[in-house]
Design a protein around this motif. Structure first.
Motif, PDB file in Angstrom:
ATOM      1  N   UNK A 291       9.582   5.259   4.113  1.00 29.27           N
ATOM      2  CA  UNK A 291       9.106   6.159   4.153  1.00 29.27           C
ATOM      3  C   UNK A 291      10.247   7.237   2.869  1.00 29.27           C
ATOM      4  N   UNK A 292       9.590   7.503   2.071  1.00 26.34           N
ATOM      5  CA  UNK A 292      10.872   8.101   0.957  1.00 26.34           C
ATOM      6  C   UNK A 292      10.508   9.661   0.299  1.00 26.34           C
ATOM      7  N   UNK A 293      10.904  10.859   0.099  1.00 31.19           N
ATOM      8  CA  UNK A 293      11.269  11.813  -0.270  1.00 31.19           C
ATOM      9  C   UNK A 293      10.953  11.292  -1.459  1.00 31.19           C
ATOM     10  N   UNK A 294      10.330  12.560  -2.809  1.00 39.41           N
ATOM     11  CA  UNK A 294       9.840  12.536  -3.675  1.00 39.41           C
ATOM     12  C   UNK A 294      10.445  13.842  -4.262  1.00 39.41           C
ATOM     13  N   UNK A 295      10.892  13.801  -5.438  1.00 40.12           N
ATOM     14  CA  UNK A 295      11.854  14.732  -6.550  1.00 40.12           C
ATOM     15  C   UNK A 295      11.000  16.020  -6.277  1.00 40.12           C
ATOM     16  N   UNK A 296       9.561  15.820  -6.813  1.00 32.67           N
ATOM     17  CA  UNK A 296       8.502  17.029  -7.098  1.00 32.67           C
ATOM     18  C   UNK A 296       8.378  17.563  -5.345  1.00 32.67           C
ATOM     19  N   UNK A 297       8.475  17.184  -4.203  1.00 29.67           N
ATOM     20  CA  UNK A 297       8.362  17.100  -3.295  1.00 29.67           C
ATOM     21  C   UNK A 297       7.383  16.632  -2.694  1.00 29.67           C
ATOM     22  N   UNK A 298       7.275  16.101  -1.559  1.00 27.96           N
ATOM     23  CA  UNK A 298       6.154  14.710  -0.827  1.00 27.96           C
ATOM     24  C   UNK A 298       7.193  14.114  -0.351  1.00 27.96           C
ATOM     25  N   UNK A 299       5.836  12.935   0.281  1.00 29.03           N
ATOM     26  CA  UNK A 299       7.297  12.372   0.631  1.00 29.03           C
ATOM     27  C   UNK A 299       6.026  10.836  -0.040  1.00 29.03           C
ATOM     28  N   UNK A 300       6.222   9.546   0.004  1.00 30.86           N
ATOM     29  CA  UNK A 300       5.179   8.500  -0.695  1.00 30.86           C
ATOM     30  C   UNK A 300       5.909   7.436   0.772  1.00 30.86           C
ATOM     31  N   UNK A 301       4.465   7.007   1.545  1.00 30.80           N
ATOM     32  CA  UNK A 301       4.720   6.352   2.472  1.00 30.80           C
ATOM     33  C   UNK A 301       3.852   4.453   2.299  1.00 30.80           C
ATOM     34  N   UNK A 302       4.811   3.537   2.274  1.00 34.95           N
ATOM     35  CA  UNK A 302       4.757   2.178   1.915  1.00 34.95           C
ATOM     36  C   UNK A 302       4.808   1.552   2.397  1.00 34.95           C
ATOM     37  N   UNK A 303       3.857   0.766   3.262  1.00 33.54           N
ATOM     38  CA  UNK A 303       3.325  -0.430   4.153  1.00 33.54           C
ATOM     39  C   UNK A 303       3.245  -1.639   3.237  1.00 33.54           C
ATOM     40  N   UNK A 304       3.510  -2.933   3.764  1.00 31.16           N
ATOM     41  CA  UNK A 304       3.542  -3.640   3.284  1.00 31.16           C
ATOM     42  C   UNK A 304       3.145  -5.086   4.471  1.00 31.16           C
ATOM     43  N   UNK A 305       1.833  -5.693   3.697  1.00 33.10           N
ATOM     44  CA  UNK A 305       1.263  -6.043   4.346  1.00 33.10           C
ATOM     45  C   UNK A 305       0.763  -7.927   3.888  1.00 33.10           C
TER      46      UNK A 305
ATOM     47  N   UNK B  26       1.084  -1.357  -0.263  1.00 34.46           N
ATOM     48  CA  UNK B  26      -0.360  -0.046  -0.699  1.00 34.46           C
ATOM     49  C   UNK B  26       0.852   0.960  -0.015  1.00 34.46           C
ATOM     50  N   UNK B  27       1.307   1.789  -1.024  1.00 28.33           N
ATOM     51  CA  UNK B  27       1.420   3.217  -1.087  1.00 28.33           C
ATOM     52  C   UNK B  27       0.616   4.212  -1.065  1.00 28.33           C
ATOM     53  N   UNK B  28       1.147   5.514  -0.239  1.00 22.97           N
ATOM     54  CA  UNK B  28      -0.222   6.884  -0.292  1.00 22.97           C
ATOM     55  C   UNK B  28       1.493   7.504  -0.142  1.00 22.97           C
ATOM     56  N   UNK B  29       0.647   9.293  -1.337  1.00 21.63           N
ATOM     57  CA  UNK B  29       1.626  10.098  -1.417  1.00 21.63           C
ATOM     58  C   UNK B  29       0.737  11.516  -0.641  1.00 21.63           C
ATOM     59  N   UNK B  30       1.453  11.944  -0.747  1.00 20.66           N
ATOM     60  CA  UNK B  30       1.066  13.849  -0.137  1.00 20.66           C
ATOM     61  C   UNK B  30       2.152  14.855  -0.271  1.00 20.66           C
ATOM     62  N   UNK B  31       1.476  15.463  -0.201  1.00 23.94           N
ATOM     63  CA  UNK B  31       2.144  17.061   0.365  1.00 23.94           C
ATOM     64  C   UNK B  31       3.382  16.856   0.507  1.00 23.94           C
ATOM     65  N   UNK B  32       3.487  16.495   2.182  1.00 18.07           N
ATOM     66  CA  UNK B  32       4.775  17.007   3.085  1.00 18.07           C
ATOM     67  C   UNK B  32       5.791  15.744   2.869  1.00 18.07           C
ATOM     68  N   UNK B  33       7.074  16.836   3.310  1.00 21.43           N
ATOM     69  CA  UNK B  33       7.612  15.936   3.104  1.00 21.43           C
ATOM     70  C   UNK B  33       7.929  15.315   4.711  1.00 21.43           C
ATOM     71  N   UNK B  34       7.780  16.364   5.962  1.00 18.32           N
ATOM     72  CA  UNK B  34       7.566  15.655   7.125  1.00 18.32           C
ATOM     73  C   UNK B  34       7.329  14.227   7.485  1.00 18.32           C
ATOM     74  N   UNK B  35       7.718  13.716   7.718  1.00 16.98           N
ATOM     75  CA  UNK B  35       8.177  12.052   8.615  1.00 16.98           C
ATOM     76  C   UNK B  35       7.008  11.963   9.836  1.00 16.98           C
TER      77      UNK B  35
END
Length: 154
Positions: A128-142, A87-96
């Protein structure tokens, strides 16, 4: 099998998340349900109701966190890889994401702050990975089959 919410190409590890994701945790849960509905286990062993509950809860928490703390969901991706649901969710915020104490400095109980620990407990891997254009991607593996020994869990 990959289920994406939004238009355009999937957001790869080096790419950014530019398109809209689910508008609510309920929509995110629907994407997860559809992905799992079409999943053949290969071993003839279906995922368990607990696995489905874990995946739906993680989807809800990640989506809610992106909406409340990340400036909104910019992408949501569900992919089954082997016997794991990613499951990956991206948002606009770089804060972890952070884990807050359940009580504040004055000893009062906080009404929030439990979503991230839930995600970390239910997933066998969280990135949790930063995105080049800003924001972050959080990926959880179930894990879909068998039980995963959750850290600190029963």
């Amino acid at each position: 099998m990959s289920q994406e919410q939004g238009a355009g190409a999937p957001a790869g590890p080096a790419g950014g998340c530019a398109h809209q994701g689910p508008r609510s945790p309920a929509e995110a849960r629907g994407v997860v349900r559809r992905a799992l509905a079409g999943w053949p286990s290969g071993q003839g062993i279906p995922y368990t109701p607990d696995t489905l509950s874990d995946a739906l809860l993680v989807a809800s928490e990640l989506t809610t966190n992106a909406m409340l703390h990340g400036g909104g969901v910019t992408d949501f991706d569900v992919e089954i890889v082997g016997q794991n649901l990613h499951l990956s969710v991206c948002d606009r915020e770089r804060r972890r994401p952070v884990t807050l104490d359940t009580v504040d400095r004055r000893g009062r109980h906080r009404c929030g702050g439990r979503g991230w620990p839930i995600v970390c407990r239910l997933a066998c891997e969280v990135e949790v990975a930063d995105l080049p254009a800003g924001g972050k991607r959080v990926t959880a593996v179930i894990p879909l089959l068998g039980s995963y020994p959750h850290p600190g869990g029963a």
